[in-house]
Design a protein around this motif. Sequence first.
Motif, PDB file in Angstrom:
ATOM      1  N   SER A 195       2.476  10.733   2.199  1.00 47.39           N
ATOM      2  CA  SER A 195       1.612  11.698   1.501  1.00 47.39           C
ATOM      3  C   SER A 195       1.162  11.065   0.195  1.00 47.39           C
ATOM      4  N   PRO A 196      -0.099  10.666   0.088  1.00 44.58           N
ATOM      5  CA  PRO A 196      -0.558   9.942  -1.104  1.00 44.58           C
ATOM      6  C   PRO A 196      -0.464  10.780  -2.379  1.00 44.58           C
ATOM      7  N   ALA A 197      -0.091  10.114  -3.454  1.00 48.64           N
ATOM      8  CA  ALA A 197      -0.061  10.742  -4.778  1.00 48.64           C
ATOM      9  C   ALA A 197      -1.476  10.822  -5.336  1.00 48.64           C
ATOM     10  N   PRO A 198      -1.697  11.670  -6.332  1.00 42.43           N
ATOM     11  CA  PRO A 198      -3.032  11.769  -6.937  1.00 42.43           C
ATOM     12  C   PRO A 198      -3.547  10.439  -7.485  1.00 42.43           C
ATOM     13  N   SER A 199      -2.634   9.548  -7.843  1.00 41.33           N
ATOM     14  CA  SER A 199      -3.036   8.255  -8.410  1.00 41.33           C
ATOM     15  C   SER A 199      -3.592   7.294  -7.371  1.00 41.33           C
ATOM     16  N   TRP A 200      -3.422   7.627  -6.084  1.00 40.46           N
ATOM     17  CA  TRP A 200      -3.860   6.721  -5.030  1.00 40.46           C
ATOM     18  C   TRP A 200      -5.371   6.827  -4.824  1.00 40.46           C
ATOM     19  N   GLY A 201      -6.033   5.672  -4.760  1.00 33.21           N
ATOM     20  CA  GLY A 201      -7.476   5.656  -4.553  1.00 33.21           C
ATOM     21  C   GLY A 201      -8.007   4.244  -4.592  1.00 33.21           C
TER      22      GLY A 201
ATOM     23  N   PHE B 171       0.821  -1.217   0.000  1.00 31.28           N
ATOM     24  CA  PHE B 171       0.000   0.000   0.000  1.00 31.28           C
ATOM     25  C   PHE B 171       0.854   1.265   0.000  1.00 31.28           C
ATOM     26  N   VAL B 172       1.817   1.343   0.919  1.00 28.07           N
ATOM     27  CA  VAL B 172       2.561   2.588   1.070  1.00 28.07           C
ATOM     28  C   VAL B 172       3.454   2.859  -0.138  1.00 28.07           C
TER      29      VAL B 172
ATOM     30  N   HIS C  71      -6.162  -8.633   7.769  1.00 27.45           N
ATOM     31  CA  HIS C  71      -4.803  -8.098   7.708  1.00 27.45           C
ATOM     32  C   HIS C  71      -4.727  -6.947   6.703  1.00 27.45           C
ATOM     33  N   GLY C  72      -5.407  -7.117   5.568  1.00 31.92           N
ATOM     34  CA  GLY C  72      -5.422  -6.051   4.570  1.00 31.92           C
ATOM     35  C   GLY C  72      -6.102  -4.797   5.092  1.00 31.92           C
ATOM     36  N   VAL C  73      -7.200  -4.979   5.803  1.00 32.73           N
ATOM     37  CA  VAL C  73      -7.907  -3.840   6.404  1.00 32.73           C
ATOM     38  C   VAL C  73      -6.994  -3.109   7.380  1.00 32.73           C
ATOM     39  N   LEU C  74      -6.253  -3.864   8.184  1.00 35.61           N
ATOM     40  CA  LEU C  74      -5.330  -3.247   9.140  1.00 35.61           C
ATOM     41  C   LEU C  74      -4.188  -2.539   8.418  1.00 35.61           C
ATOM     42  N   GLY C  75      -3.639  -3.166   7.389  1.00 32.80           N
ATOM     43  CA  GLY C  75      -2.563  -2.524   6.631  1.00 32.80           C
ATOM     44  C   GLY C  75      -2.995  -1.191   6.059  1.00 32.80           C
ATOM     45  N   LEU C  76      -4.220  -1.133   5.533  1.00 32.01           N
ATOM     46  CA  LEU C  76      -4.740   0.110   4.961  1.00 32.01           C
ATOM     47  C   LEU C  76      -4.973   1.151   6.059  1.00 32.01           C
ATOM     48  N   ALA C  77      -5.457   0.719   7.222  1.00 34.53           N
ATOM     49  CA  ALA C  77      -5.676   1.645   8.335  1.00 34.53           C
ATOM     50  C   ALA C  77      -4.354   2.224   8.832  1.00 34.53           C
ATOM     51  N   ILE C  78      -3.308   1.413   8.850  1.00 39.35           N
ATOM     52  CA  ILE C  78      -1.995   1.916   9.252  1.00 39.35           C
ATOM     53  C   ILE C  78      -1.508   2.966   8.262  1.00 39.35           C
ATOM     54  N   LEU C  79      -1.715   2.719   6.964  1.00 39.28           N
ATOM     55  CA  LEU C  79      -1.354   3.728   5.959  1.00 39.28           C
ATOM     56  C   LEU C  79      -2.100   5.036   6.215  1.00 39.28           C
ATOM     57  N   ASP C  80      -3.386   4.951   6.486  1.00 35.38           N
ATOM     58  CA  ASP C  80      -4.169   6.160   6.772  1.00 35.38           C
ATOM     59  C   ASP C  80      -3.597   6.914   7.971  1.00 35.38           C
ATOM     60  N   GLU C  81      -3.168   6.172   8.987  1.00 37.24           N
ATOM     61  CA  GLU C  81      -2.589   6.822  10.163  1.00 37.24           C
ATOM     62  C   GLU C  81      -1.233   7.444   9.829  1.00 37.24           C
ATOM     63  N   LEU C  82      -0.465   6.801   8.956  1.00 34.54           N
ATOM     64  CA  LEU C  82       0.809   7.383   8.532  1.00 34.54           C
ATOM     65  C   LEU C  82       0.588   8.708   7.818  1.00 34.54           C
ATOM     66  N   VAL C  83      -0.475   8.774   7.043  1.00 34.36           N
ATOM     67  CA  VAL C  83      -0.817  10.032   6.371  1.00 34.36           C
ATOM     68  C   VAL C  83      -1.178  11.085   7.419  1.00 34.36           C
TER      69      VAL C  83
END
Length: 478
Positions: free
Chosen positions: A429-435, A118-119, A411-423
């Motif tokens: 900092s997500p790129a425009p292509s991220w979604g 994800f990151v 695990h995938g849900v948690l990985g994505l939540a960790i990314l959100d917290e990193l942001v």
Amino acid sequence: MPAPAEVLKKSVMGLAVTLLFFAAVEGVLFVVGVTPLSDRADPYVGFAGYSPLFVESTAPDGSRVLRTSDAKASWFNPQRFTVRKASGTTRIFCLGGSTTYGRPYEDATSFCGWLREFVSAAHPSREWEVVNAGGISYASYRVARLMEELADYEPDLFVIYTGHNEFLERRTYDRLLNTPEIVRNVGALASGLRLYSAMSDVLYPEQDVLDTELDVVLDQSVGPEDYRRDDTMRDAVLEHFRSSVERMVDMGRQAGAEVLLVTPASNLRDFSPFKAEPSPGLDAASVARAGQLAASIADLRQAGDFERAAALADEALAIDPRNADLLFLRGRALLGLGDAAGARAAFIAARDEDVAPLRALTPVTGIVAEIAERRSTGLVDFEAMMDAASADGIPGDDYFLDHVHPSIEAHGVLGLAILDELVAMGVASPAPSWGDAAIADISDRVVASIDEAAHARALANLALILCFFFNQYEALTG
């Protein structure tokens, strides 16, 4: 009568002499090598030795790398990263027990593996190293000992998911349990002083010394039978857990790294307690009566008579209020009646009264959340996420493979939540292509990479473990 000014002068002089005396004592103790309790690796346990997780070697291209030691292969995923972090690289270490490892599978489908994918896609202008340092059966104090090593490897972030394994190893906590509470409270303030530390060593010299590697209770027995209810020990374990998490936050900060804590989640609805014991003080007749009621409750629930089953559960719990099996049966009966709130409360109580507590207790998640707020670390409340995502707000087999290990999806849900917290923390900092499209693409790629045969073997092994060592009902019907 002395003048007030003279009294004040003598008081100040007396205070100054006293402070100089204690300063001199502190200096002498510093010279002779007394380390303050607050600076020691762990105030509760010691280790017979330490074998590093990562060892240095030379890659085929001649670069110096750190790779997982062969001696640690039974507990850790194979990982590798360069000795010197490259410019423009963010290095993340994921720490914890077997959930962090990815059990019953491996790194690729762990939340660490998901986060790595994800990151890298969300913030492609940086290089990201996500190192899975989750150790099977590792409790928080072993995770903290490992973090001492990882702090030397140029970390930028530590993600810590711990709390399920606190009761796996035998410890006695002689120093803690033999120290009066008022002394412990004063000691928390005085632990930075060498004089206090030296006196503590003389008065309470005993400290558990653990083997370099794990020697868990269950490895020395046929299962949870070796566990007994011990509320005093439980409180000591929780105090040790708090100390370990606090130390890990300190170590992260001292290494110049951010810290992100994760609250541990567990299976409430579909995993009964590992071991129940009658409430303290019950006589034999009461124990027998509660047992008879438990058998009737199970029969009634199987017959679909949830109302009568719930009534008998209340009757049984009036006799034996701390019996984890009775609490679980009550939860099942209330769930059958559609009382989700009552069922959830009963399931949580069943987990917390489990005499073999191999799921994080309610105070554990509270400690993690409290430290995260007070110390201003990152926090992902995975427990709350699983509650919100689960039917009736009660996590079960829909997101867990056993008592604590999440499904690949979770695990995938948690990985994505960790990314959100990193942001939110400003780390990524997500790129425009991220979604959503990028997330779906990664999800498809991870799922497609799964070795179905290997995963089937892992699940079969998990069922055998549950059947022979823990809970036969879940292994045979789950």
